[in-house]
Motif scaffolding. Sequence first.
Motif, mmCIF file in Angstrom:
data_model
loop_
_atom_site.group_PDB
_atom_site.id
_atom_site.type_symbol
_atom_site.label_atom_id
_atom_site.label_comp_id
_atom_site.label_asym_id
_atom_site.label_seq_id
_atom_site.Cartn_x
_atom_site.Cartn_y
_atom_site.Cartn_z
ATOM 1 N N CYS A 118 12.151 -12.937 25.223
ATOM 2 C CA CYS A 118 13.486 -13.277 25.478
ATOM 3 C C CYS A 118 14.317 -12.910 23.966
ATOM 4 C CB CYS A 118 13.903 -14.803 25.842
ATOM 5 S SG CYS A 118 13.565 -14.995 27.270
ATOM 6 N N LEU A 119 13.840 -13.383 22.846
ATOM 7 C CA LEU A 119 14.354 -13.283 21.604
ATOM 8 C C LEU A 119 14.222 -11.811 21.251
ATOM 9 C CD1 LEU A 119 12.942 -16.098 19.506
ATOM 10 C CD2 LEU A 119 15.075 -15.999 20.470
ATOM 11 N N ALA A 120 13.460 -10.956 21.703
ATOM 12 C CA ALA A 120 13.578 -9.499 21.516
ATOM 13 C C ALA A 120 14.853 -8.854 22.032
ATOM 14 C CB ALA A 120 12.288 -8.934 22.113
ATOM 15 N N ARG A 121 15.405 -9.274 22.992
ATOM 16 C CA ARG A 121 16.471 -8.780 23.635
ATOM 17 C C ARG A 121 17.946 -9.279 23.117
ATOM 18 N NH1 ARG A 121 12.298 -9.081 27.244
ATOM 19 N NH2 ARG A 121 12.340 -7.787 28.839
ATOM 20 N N THR A 122 17.672 -10.214 21.870
ATOM 21 C CA THR A 122 18.808 -10.573 21.171
ATOM 22 C C THR A 122 19.262 -9.637 20.191
ATOM 23 O OG1 THR A 122 17.764 -11.950 19.603
ATOM 24 C CG2 THR A 122 18.470 -12.750 21.682
ATOM 25 N N LEU A 123 18.099 -8.437 19.888
ATOM 26 C CA LEU A 123 18.389 -7.606 18.806
ATOM 27 C C LEU A 123 19.217 -6.493 19.081
ATOM 28 C CD1 LEU A 123 14.664 -7.899 17.400
ATOM 29 C CD2 LEU A 123 16.742 -8.909 16.391
ATOM 30 N N PRO A 124 19.902 -6.090 18.405
ATOM 31 C CA PRO A 124 20.823 -4.538 18.668
ATOM 32 C C PRO A 124 19.791 -3.514 18.920
ATOM 33 C CG PRO A 124 21.563 -5.593 16.699
ATOM 34 C CD PRO A 124 20.243 -6.413 17.063
ATOM 35 N N PHE A 125 19.702 -2.838 19.916
ATOM 36 C CA PHE A 125 18.995 -1.746 20.452
ATOM 37 C C PHE A 125 19.079 -0.757 19.361
ATOM 38 C CE2 PHE A 125 17.932 2.112 22.516
ATOM 39 C CZ PHE A 125 16.750 1.910 23.011
ATOM 40 N N ASP A 126 17.896 -0.542 18.982
ATOM 41 C CA ASP A 126 17.613 0.733 18.160
ATOM 42 C C ASP A 126 16.059 0.992 18.102
ATOM 43 O OD1 ASP A 126 17.395 2.736 15.829
ATOM 44 O OD2 ASP A 126 18.519 1.396 14.696
ATOM 45 N N LEU A 127 16.005 2.433 18.672
ATOM 46 C CA LEU A 127 14.677 2.749 19.081
ATOM 47 C C LEU A 127 13.963 2.848 17.946
ATOM 48 C CD1 LEU A 127 12.781 3.577 21.498
ATOM 49 C CD2 LEU A 127 13.516 6.011 21.054
ATOM 50 N N THR A 128 14.447 3.471 16.701
ATOM 51 C CA THR A 128 13.640 3.804 15.713
ATOM 52 C C THR A 128 13.159 2.598 14.802
ATOM 53 O OG1 THR A 128 15.683 3.834 14.110
ATOM 54 C CG2 THR A 128 15.188 5.764 15.132
ATOM 55 N N TYR B 30 19.670 -15.321 26.371
ATOM 56 C CA TYR B 30 18.236 -15.444 26.175
ATOM 57 C C TYR B 30 17.970 -17.007 26.589
ATOM 58 C CZ TYR B 30 19.362 -17.219 21.755
ATOM 59 O OH TYR B 30 19.843 -17.793 20.570
ATOM 60 N N TRP B 31 19.022 -18.059 26.285
ATOM 61 C CA TRP B 31 18.936 -19.317 26.333
ATOM 62 C C TRP B 31 18.466 -19.871 27.735
ATOM 63 C CZ3 TRP B 31 18.376 -22.942 22.625
ATOM 64 C CH2 TRP B 31 18.725 -22.745 21.247
ATOM 65 N N VAL B 32 19.254 -18.973 28.682
ATOM 66 C CA VAL B 32 19.000 -19.153 30.122
ATOM 67 C C VAL B 32 17.497 -19.160 30.371
ATOM 68 C CG1 VAL B 32 19.471 -18.960 32.500
ATOM 69 C CG2 VAL B 32 21.393 -19.011 30.622
ATOM 70 N N PRO B 33 16.706 -17.874 30.461
ATOM 71 C CA PRO B 33 15.412 -17.875 30.900
ATOM 72 C C PRO B 33 14.443 -18.848 30.000
ATOM 73 C CG PRO B 33 16.179 -16.094 29.651
ATOM 74 C CD PRO B 33 17.281 -16.992 29.863
ATOM 75 N N ILE B 34 14.748 -18.926 28.740
ATOM 76 C CA ILE B 34 13.690 -19.977 27.832
ATOM 77 C C ILE B 34 13.964 -21.284 28.485
ATOM 78 C CG2 ILE B 34 13.413 -21.075 25.764
ATOM 79 C CD1 ILE B 34 14.373 -18.301 24.382
ATOM 80 N N SER B 35 14.867 -21.926 28.944
ATOM 81 C CA SER B 35 15.030 -23.211 29.077
ATOM 82 C C SER B 35 14.484 -23.192 30.778
ATOM 83 C CB SER B 35 16.487 -23.595 29.602
ATOM 84 O OG SER B 35 17.142 -23.752 28.144
ATOM 85 N N THR B 36 14.797 -22.166 31.656
ATOM 86 C CA THR B 36 14.060 -22.264 32.994
ATOM 87 C C THR B 36 12.474 -22.089 32.471
ATOM 88 O OG1 THR B 36 15.946 -20.774 33.717
ATOM 89 C CG2 THR B 36 13.901 -20.791 34.977
ATOM 90 N N ALA B 37 11.907 -21.407 31.766
ATOM 91 C CA ALA B 37 10.479 -21.250 31.568
ATOM 92 C C ALA B 37 10.100 -22.630 31.263
ATOM 93 C CB ALA B 37 10.084 -20.213 30.649
ATOM 94 N N ALA B 38 10.658 -23.309 30.178
ATOM 95 C CA ALA B 38 10.243 -24.538 29.840
ATOM 96 C C ALA B 38 10.275 -25.697 30.913
ATOM 97 C CB ALA B 38 11.246 -25.133 28.680
ATOM 98 N N ILE B 39 11.201 -25.556 31.853
ATOM 99 C CA ILE B 39 11.171 -26.572 32.751
ATOM 100 C C ILE B 39 9.953 -26.316 33.775
ATOM 101 C CG2 ILE B 39 12.640 -27.602 34.814
ATOM 102 C CD1 ILE B 39 13.568 -28.353 32.032
ATOM 103 N N MET B 40 9.917 -25.051 34.337
ATOM 104 C CA MET B 40 8.911 -24.759 35.147
ATOM 105 C C MET B 40 7.274 -25.093 34.640
ATOM 106 S SD MET B 40 10.723 -21.829 37.340
ATOM 107 C CE MET B 40 9.724 -22.051 38.829
ATOM 108 N N GLN B 41 7.313 -25.051 33.598
ATOM 109 C CA GLN B 41 5.832 -25.440 32.766
ATOM 110 C C GLN B 41 5.182 -26.718 33.403
ATOM 111 O OE1 GLN B 41 3.946 -23.995 29.933
ATOM 112 N NE2 GLN B 41 4.901 -22.235 30.671
ATOM 113 N N GLY B 42 6.152 -27.792 34.094
ATOM 114 C CA GLY B 42 5.733 -28.857 34.759
ATOM 115 C C GLY B 42 4.544 -28.673 35.576
ATOM 116 N N ALA B 43 3.337 -29.315 35.798
ATOM 117 C CA ALA B 43 2.329 -29.253 36.666
ATOM 118 C C ALA B 43 2.539 -29.706 37.942
ATOM 119 C CB ALA B 43 0.934 -29.757 36.054
ATOM 120 N N THR B 44 3.617 -30.836 37.919
ATOM 121 C CA THR B 44 4.057 -31.273 39.355
ATOM 122 C C THR B 44 5.471 -31.306 39.193
ATOM 123 O OG1 THR B 44 3.753 -33.660 38.332
ATOM 124 C CG2 THR B 44 1.872 -32.681 39.273
#
Length: 357
Positions: free
Chosen positions: A138-148, A224-238
Amino acid sequence: MPPDTQSPSNSKLWIRIKPLLSLSDHKRPLGYLIISALAVGLPAFMGAWFDQFAASMLGCMGGMVILYMQQTEIAHRMMTLATCSFGFALSFALGVLSSFDPYLSAATLTLTVFLATAVCRFYSVPPPASFFFIVAACLARTLPFDLTLTAERTGILLFGSMWACLLALGYSFIQSLFNKQTKVKSALHEAPQVLAISIESAVISLFVSGGYFLALLLEMDNPYWVPISTAAIMQGATFRAIWQRNVHRIAGTVIGMGIAWVIYSFSPGPWALAALILLLIFIIETLITRNYGLAVIFITPITVIFAETTIASSDPTQLLISRFFDIILGCLIGYLGGWILHHPRFSQLVSRLVNNP
């Protein structure tokens, strides 16, 4: 003081609230806390020294691989860290390479989350499991795109991981002198469980990437904050664990954003931010196994530092408000995904598919 437990309503309420406030007895060794802080914090000091602080945040992100060190034999421990380092680099590189197009970016994030979740579940990787692979993506997607710059950015992240591995190796040798290592336990699953793991990983990946795509459609400043928070919540085992994580995440975020507001209101320089990263990681790793909500309070400002280094002069109040709404949306999506994932009908469906392939 606990409420009057003679009242049935108070008793039920206290039963629900008590786990949110209680502290676990599980403590981590002081040596591990120190090397964790050094693995993540020292790249920031190097960035401050060479006047490349923004780039050094990638090294700090790579240093997070130290959090996957297990108390096993040295060979197994180092192989795990090396594999996780490769996973970090791959997750990050896919994000950097696909960030120019929102549809492609969402698709590669789906693939990243699925692979990271499936592999971590197959090998029973303990927490943080797939979470920091997703954070790197997710943090990679915050960087300005530059292939080089793709190779350079990924290389900096890998240098951070290599530094963490070096610290882990030194710590492991010291541990071996005191015979504190444990034997490796097999964590492989039987073939029928692979299908169940794949289905659950697919659901998680769809919700995490779906949250990211929704944030893109809503034109949020930094989605990127949205998927990070979603992933953190869905880490729960129950589902109960997911509910607790949701409460912890939201409450911890409110307080943590307040801390982030205070930090950025002083317009700190690179050296001050580097010192804060070192301190915050030490506190987080001290609290994460004892109470997730308390750890989130300090996870929030360090995540802000990682991603918002270049906007230290921005209005801290606007930063607080925008990030808070992003995280609330991610928590709600994660709660919905957790409800589906742990619903009895979904479990029955997975059981039928597994037993009748």
